[in-house]
Motif scaffolding. Structure first.
Motif, PDB file in Angstrom:
ATOM      1  N   LYS A  86       0.810  -1.225   0.000  1.00  0.00           N
ATOM      2  CA  LYS A  86       0.000   0.000   0.000  1.00  0.00           C
ATOM      3  C   LYS A  86       0.839   1.269   0.000  1.00  0.00           C
ATOM      4  CE  LYS A  86      -0.844  -0.184   5.020  1.00  0.00           C
ATOM      5  NZ  LYS A  86       0.287   0.678   5.364  1.00  0.00           N
ATOM      6  N   ASP A  87       2.083   1.188   0.457  1.00  0.00           N
ATOM      7  CA  ASP A  87       2.938   2.376   0.539  1.00  0.00           C
ATOM      8  C   ASP A  87       4.006   2.422  -0.552  1.00  0.00           C
ATOM      9  OD1 ASP A  87       1.653   3.336   2.878  1.00  0.00           O
ATOM     10  OD2 ASP A  87       2.825   1.924   4.087  1.00  0.00           O
ATOM     11  N   ALA A  88       4.035   1.421  -1.414  1.00  0.00           N
ATOM     12  CA  ALA A  88       5.089   1.353  -2.432  1.00  0.00           C
ATOM     13  C   ALA A  88       4.798   2.315  -3.582  1.00  0.00           C
ATOM     14  CB  ALA A  88       5.197  -0.068  -2.965  1.00  0.00           C
ATOM     15  N   ASP A  89       5.803   3.067  -4.002  1.00  0.00           N
ATOM     16  CA  ASP A  89       5.646   3.935  -5.171  1.00  0.00           C
ATOM     17  C   ASP A  89       5.522   3.107  -6.448  1.00  0.00           C
ATOM     18  OD1 ASP A  89       5.814   6.282  -3.668  1.00  0.00           O
ATOM     19  OD2 ASP A  89       7.994   6.322  -3.782  1.00  0.00           O
ATOM     20  N   LEU A  90       6.252   2.008  -6.493  1.00  0.00           N
ATOM     21  CA  LEU A  90       6.237   1.126  -7.655  1.00  0.00           C
ATOM     22  C   LEU A  90       6.352  -0.306  -7.160  1.00  0.00           C
ATOM     23  CD1 LEU A  90       6.330   0.868 -10.797  1.00  0.00           C
ATOM     24  CD2 LEU A  90       8.832   0.940 -10.593  1.00  0.00           C
ATOM     25  N   ALA A  91       5.513  -1.181  -7.690  1.00  0.00           N
ATOM     26  CA  ALA A  91       5.544  -2.582  -7.271  1.00  0.00           C
ATOM     27  C   ALA A  91       5.192  -3.481  -8.446  1.00  0.00           C
ATOM     28  CB  ALA A  91       4.565  -2.828  -6.120  1.00  0.00           C
ATOM     29  N   VAL A  92       5.748  -4.673  -8.424  1.00  0.00           N
ATOM     30  CA  VAL A  92       5.386  -5.720  -9.378  1.00  0.00           C
ATOM     31  C   VAL A  92       4.881  -6.901  -8.571  1.00  0.00           C
ATOM     32  CG1 VAL A  92       6.158  -7.249 -11.222  1.00  0.00           C
ATOM     33  CG2 VAL A  92       7.119  -4.942 -11.035  1.00  0.00           C
ATOM     34  N   ILE A  93       3.682  -7.341  -8.876  1.00  0.00           N
ATOM     35  CA  ILE A  93       3.021  -8.418  -8.138  1.00  0.00           C
ATOM     36  C   ILE A  93       2.897  -9.618  -9.063  1.00  0.00           C
ATOM     37  CG2 ILE A  93       0.933  -9.107  -6.915  1.00  0.00           C
ATOM     38  CD1 ILE A  93       1.759  -5.423  -7.386  1.00  0.00           C
ATOM     39  N   VAL A  94       3.333 -10.777  -8.580  1.00  0.00           N
ATOM     40  CA  VAL A  94       3.450 -11.961  -9.437  1.00  0.00           C
ATOM     41  C   VAL A  94       2.784 -13.165  -8.798  1.00  0.00           C
ATOM     42  CG1 VAL A  94       5.117 -13.671 -10.272  1.00  0.00           C
ATOM     43  CG2 VAL A  94       5.524 -11.234 -10.663  1.00  0.00           C
ATOM     44  N   ASP A  95       2.066 -13.914  -9.609  1.00  0.00           N
ATOM     45  CA  ASP A  95       1.617 -15.260  -9.251  1.00  0.00           C
ATOM     46  C   ASP A  95       2.333 -16.208 -10.202  1.00  0.00           C
ATOM     47  OD1 ASP A  95       0.361 -17.587  -8.535  1.00  0.00           O
ATOM     48  OD2 ASP A  95      -1.655 -16.735  -8.523  1.00  0.00           O
ATOM     49  N   PRO A  96       3.343 -16.935  -9.722  1.00  0.00           N
ATOM     50  CA  PRO A  96       4.158 -17.750 -10.636  1.00  0.00           C
ATOM     51  C   PRO A  96       3.374 -18.856 -11.326  1.00  0.00           C
ATOM     52  CG  PRO A  96       4.659 -18.275  -8.355  1.00  0.00           C
ATOM     53  CD  PRO A  96       3.782 -17.056  -8.326  1.00  0.00           C
ATOM     54  N   ILE A  97       2.443 -19.458 -10.598  1.00  0.00           N
ATOM     55  CA  ILE A  97       1.488 -20.387 -11.213  1.00  0.00           C
ATOM     56  C   ILE A  97       0.140 -20.131 -10.560  1.00  0.00           C
ATOM     57  CG2 ILE A  97       0.807 -22.757 -11.706  1.00  0.00           C
ATOM     58  CD1 ILE A  97       3.678 -23.616 -11.467  1.00  0.00           C
ATOM     59  N   ASP A  98      -0.761 -19.532 -11.290  1.00  0.00           N
ATOM     60  CA  ASP A  98      -2.131 -19.402 -10.820  1.00  0.00           C
ATOM     61  C   ASP A  98      -2.875 -20.650 -11.268  1.00  0.00           C
ATOM     62  OD1 ASP A  98      -4.288 -17.631  -9.661  1.00  0.00           O
ATOM     63  OD2 ASP A  98      -5.161 -18.162 -11.590  1.00  0.00           O
ATOM     64  N   GLY A  99      -3.537 -21.306 -10.317  1.00  0.00           N
ATOM     65  CA  GLY A  99      -4.136 -22.601 -10.624  1.00  0.00           C
ATOM     66  C   GLY A  99      -3.201 -23.746 -10.281  1.00  0.00           C
ATOM     67  N   THR A 100      -2.456 -23.585  -9.181  1.00  0.00           N
ATOM     68  CA  THR A 100      -1.491 -24.629  -8.803  1.00  0.00           C
ATOM     69  C   THR A 100      -2.172 -25.973  -8.566  1.00  0.00           C
ATOM     70  OG1 THR A 100       0.032 -23.009  -7.831  1.00  0.00           O
ATOM     71  CG2 THR A 100       0.260 -25.276  -7.105  1.00  0.00           C
ATOM     72  N   PHE A 101      -3.371 -25.958  -8.001  1.00  0.00           N
ATOM     73  CA  PHE A 101      -4.085 -27.221  -7.784  1.00  0.00           C
ATOM     74  C   PHE A 101      -4.272 -27.944  -9.117  1.00  0.00           C
ATOM     75  CE2 PHE A 101      -7.875 -29.839  -7.548  1.00  0.00           C
ATOM     76  CZ  PHE A 101      -7.739 -30.513  -6.342  1.00  0.00           C
ATOM     77  N   ASN A 102      -4.689 -27.204 -10.147  1.00  0.00           N
ATOM     78  CA  ASN A 102      -4.852 -27.819 -11.464  1.00  0.00           C
ATOM     79  C   ASN A 102      -3.515 -28.315 -11.996  1.00  0.00           C
ATOM     80  OD1 ASN A 102      -7.530 -27.064 -11.318  1.00  0.00           O
ATOM     81  ND2 ASN A 102      -7.341 -25.336 -12.708  1.00  0.00           N
ATOM     82  N   PHE A 103      -2.493 -27.461 -11.928  1.00  0.00           N
ATOM     83  CA  PHE A 103      -1.167 -27.818 -12.424  1.00  0.00           C
ATOM     84  C   PHE A 103      -0.656 -29.086 -11.749  1.00  0.00           C
ATOM     85  CE2 PHE A 103       3.469 -27.572 -11.994  1.00  0.00           C
ATOM     86  CZ  PHE A 103       3.857 -27.417 -13.315  1.00  0.00           C
TER      87      PHE A 103
END
Length: 275
Positions: A86-103
């Protein structure tokens, strides 16, 4: 620091490379020791998740050294990392595998997701499909596009509105409030169908491509939703929290509902998702 189309392309290249090196070679080749439970049997992490996130973190830190990197697995190891967003001027948000249960179970409905947040606002969203080797990418104010491996691209547009009884959509039931679950599930009989693919990357993709008329989620972790919400909005959809307010990176609850337009959203909210 400005986020340019070249920056977004560089992030896309990192996502593709992480999938090539860490994810695809392990699909349907995981041993029992490669999969672990986090909070419950349906909440899994694999060596592919951790390996892909490690690659992406190294790449992002080199590309954007001043950016806060927030990855799903990093937050699992250090929950305090999430509060810094919430306080970051710049951020990168990553989900390396979305759907891990499926994977982890050999189901090809999974994806890699990344979002760029600047000044508390999502300015870029990317969803990569390793199986099809293509991206959905959106920049705020510039539209949403399907970008293919051959370099071609096409603009994404949500479905045209239809009557409630003809709507197709997805509803994630896992985090529905228990006291409302039976009512909400019964209400989904008012639409044509409400499915769940256990993968936000797949569901946001289908919505932005015009294949679904709605989606809803109740738990709002940023790696699951920031990229998809921006893509859905840039494809023309109306997306808001259940109280009608805009979804922001700091929101972790309050539910979210997406539809082709505001009128469809209001009808779904009043007649189906009534909590």
């Amino acid at each position: 620091m400005s986020i340019t189309p070249e920056t977004i392309d560089a992030i896309a290249d990192m996502m593709r490379e992480a999938a090539r090196v860490e994810i695809l070679p392990r699909f349907r080749r995981l041993d029992d020791a490669d999969v672990a439970e986090k909070t419950e049997a349906s909440d899994l992490v694999t060596v592919a998740d951790t390996g892909a996130e490690r690659m992406l973190k190294a790449g992002i830190e080199k590309l954007l050294p001043d950016a806060l990197f927030v990855g799903e697995e990093g937050v699992a190891a250090d929950p305090s990392l999430l509060s810094k967003l919430k306080d970051a001027d710049l951020a990168v948000i990553v989900d390396p595998i979305d759907g891990t249960f499926n994977f982890a179970h050999g189901i090809s409905a999974y994806g890699v997701m990344a979002a760029v947040v600047k000044g508390g606002e999502t300015v870029a969203g990317l969803i990569y499909d390793p199986m099809g080797d293509d991206f959905m990418i959106a920049e705020k104010g510039a539209g949403a596009f399907l970008k293919r491996a051959d370099g071609s691209s096409s603009r994404m547009t949500v479905a045209a509105p239809v009557p409630l009884a003809e709507m197709l959509g997805t509803a994630s039931v896992a985090f529905m409030p228990q006291q409302h679950r039976a009512e909400l599930l019964a209400n989904t009989a008012k639409v044509r169908y409400a499915a769940s693919y256990r993968c936000a990357a797949v569901e946001y993709r289908a919505f932005a491509a015009g294949g679904l008329h709605f989606f809803t989620y109740f738990k709002l972790m940023p790696w699951d939703h920031l990229a998809g919400v921006l893509i859905g909005q840039e494809a023309g959809g109306h997306i808001a929290r259940y109280d009608g307010s805009p979804y922001r990176p700091q929101h972790l609850d309050g539910g979210i509902l997406g539809a082709p337009d505001k009128e469809s959203w209001e009808e779904l909210r009043a007649k189906v998702f009534t909590i």
